[in-house]
Design an enzyme around this catalytic site. Sequence first.
Site, PDB file in Angstrom:
ATOM      1  N   LYS A 242       0.817  -1.207   0.000  1.00 54.29           N
ATOM      2  CA  LYS A 242       0.000   0.000   0.000  1.00 54.29           C
ATOM      3  C   LYS A 242       0.857   1.266   0.000  1.00 54.29           C
ATOM      4  O   LYS A 242       0.332   2.373   0.072  1.00 54.29           O
ATOM      5  CB  LYS A 242      -0.925   0.003   1.220  1.00 54.29           C
ATOM      6  CG  LYS A 242      -1.896  -1.169   1.239  1.00 54.29           C
ATOM      7  CD  LYS A 242      -2.779  -1.137   2.455  1.00 54.29           C
ATOM      8  CE  LYS A 242      -3.746  -2.320   2.459  1.00 54.29           C
ATOM      9  NZ  LYS A 242      -4.616  -2.333   3.658  1.00 54.29           N
ATOM     10  N   SER A 243       2.156   1.102  -0.067  1.00 47.88           N
ATOM     11  CA  SER A 243       3.066   2.233   0.007  1.00 47.88           C
ATOM     12  C   SER A 243       3.348   2.796  -1.378  1.00 47.88           C
ATOM     13  O   SER A 243       3.446   2.066  -2.365  1.00 47.88           O
ATOM     14  CB  SER A 243       4.385   1.803   0.660  1.00 47.88           C
ATOM     15  OG  SER A 243       5.352   2.826   0.553  1.00 47.88           O
TER      16      SER A 243
END
Length: 301
Positions: A242-243
């Site tokens: 999710k980065s």
Amino acid sequence: MPPPASSQSCAPAPAPAYRGRFAPSPTGDLHPGSLMAALGSWLLARGAGGEWLVRIEDLDPPREVPGAADRQLAALRAFGLHPDGPVVRQSERGDLYRRALDRLLADGHAFECHCSRADLAATGGIHRRCVATTRRPRPAVRLRVAPDARVAFEDLVRGPQVQDVGATVGDFVLLRADGYWAYQLAVVVDDAAQGITDVVRGADLLDSTGRQILLQRALGLPVTRHAHLPLVTGADGRKLSKSESARPVDPTDPLPALRRAWAALGQDPAALAGADRVTDLLPAARTAFRPQLIGRGDTAS
């Protein structure tokens, strides 16, 4: 290929002493965090003399990236991580989940629910009783969870765990109002059907374990053992998948990514120093792997 869903049974398969699995969702290409989970689950299975399977958890078509599942499988092959059986895709197993859900409904463990997120806002999204203001054309189905339901289990990496599912989760969804199967039900049914004994995955799924154990008990299924690996985080401190700093691993150059995954598992980099091919590195990793060295904290990429 797996048999058609209509011929499948939700009865547990005969389980060996150890059978693990890696179960990615096809929401993107394989990244360092998912490679670490794959390698860690593979090493634990091989170290126990057990089997290792791969399952594609493609339950949420709106979030699926076209072609991602096939690229994930191709990457695993490039990294030398070959399953001990055919790859299973959850999108082909709806009849199996339906039979399990029907059983839960018949036994009174599950119920239809018309509550929306807005209806549950006052309780922070936790469902303890139905408070729906309108009926939905297609209700969700939830597992009935006792208010005092607490689940204790031993995690191989994180030690003793206790989760108060009644207080922190409440009645949770098994079939969504949009018609898609919920992750919790599908995982429990598939783990039993495939004879999985040990669930090894990232620590972001630790809080699902209590719910899944309650489901296993309600369905009369074996309770799996668990190990939750540290997360690989990006430069912004978020889980790598999710980065914004997440980058897929390069299957055309597998050794650097495998070495980083090995180190993220807390293992000694020197143990793989002489390996210059995947076919050399993986046997060396099997020999040198020490599960007790896996850390509990997250690892920066």
